[in-house]
Motif scaffolding. Structure first.
Motif, PDB file in Angstrom:
ATOM      1  N   ARG A  37      53.875 -35.960  12.243  1.00 37.11           N
ATOM      2  CA  ARG A  37      53.434 -34.868  13.612  1.00 37.11           C
ATOM      3  C   ARG A  37      53.519 -33.465  12.986  1.00 37.11           C
ATOM      4  N   GLU A  38      54.657 -33.278  12.415  1.00 34.24           N
ATOM      5  CA  GLU A  38      54.954 -31.790  11.709  1.00 34.24           C
ATOM      6  C   GLU A  38      53.624 -31.588  10.569  1.00 34.24           C
ATOM      7  N   ALA A  48      58.122 -38.450  12.898  1.00 35.46           N
ATOM      8  CA  ALA A  48      58.120 -36.718  13.213  1.00 35.46           C
ATOM      9  C   ALA A  48      57.836 -35.967  12.062  1.00 35.46           C
ATOM     10  N   ASP A  59      61.131 -43.231  12.777  1.00 40.15           N
ATOM     11  CA  ASP A  59      61.003 -42.481  13.877  1.00 40.15           C
ATOM     12  C   ASP A  59      60.939 -40.977  12.934  1.00 40.15           C
ATOM     13  N   GLN A  60      61.733 -40.876  11.976  1.00 42.50           N
ATOM     14  CA  GLN A  60      61.817 -39.719  11.109  1.00 42.50           C
ATOM     15  C   GLN A  60      60.536 -39.686  10.447  1.00 42.50           C
TER      16      GLN A  60
END
Length: 102
Positions: free
Chosen positions: A25-26, A22, A18-19
């Motif tokens: 995506r960033e 993220a 999940d990290q």
């Protein structure tokens, strides 16, 4: 590995995935052309503001030198304009070329 250890390891792996998602995506958001252009514009604005502040400080510290520089630039521009006007024909017509029949 016991069942609780395995469950904890799976939970850590899921949290890590999940990290990572993220972060991806960033990074994708930052690498979009619109984002890159916006960042570049902000950087230019910030830098130009710094340059303007430095220029104002330099003029305040050395007003005579700054005035001399401005006068010199004005003289160069004026000389170029004067030189350009003096090269133009006075009659308003173009000079004929040697090969042209006039």
């Amino acid at each position: 590995m016991t069942d609780p250890e395995l469950a904890a390891a799976r939970a850590r792996a899921a949290a890590a995935r999940d990290q990572l998602r993220a972060v991806i995506r960033e990074v994708e958001a930052r690498l979009r052309p619109a984002s890159l252009a916006s960042d570049a514009i902000e950087s230019i604005k910030r830098k130009s503001g710094e340059v303007a502040v430095d220029a104002v400080e330099a003029v305040r510290e050395r007003p005579i030198a700054a005035s001399a520089i401005v006068a010199g630039i004005g003289a160069l521009i004026g000389a170029r304009l004067f030189h350009r006007k003096s090269k133009r024909p006075k009659s308003g017509r173009r000079k004929s070329r040697q090969g042209d029949a006039s």
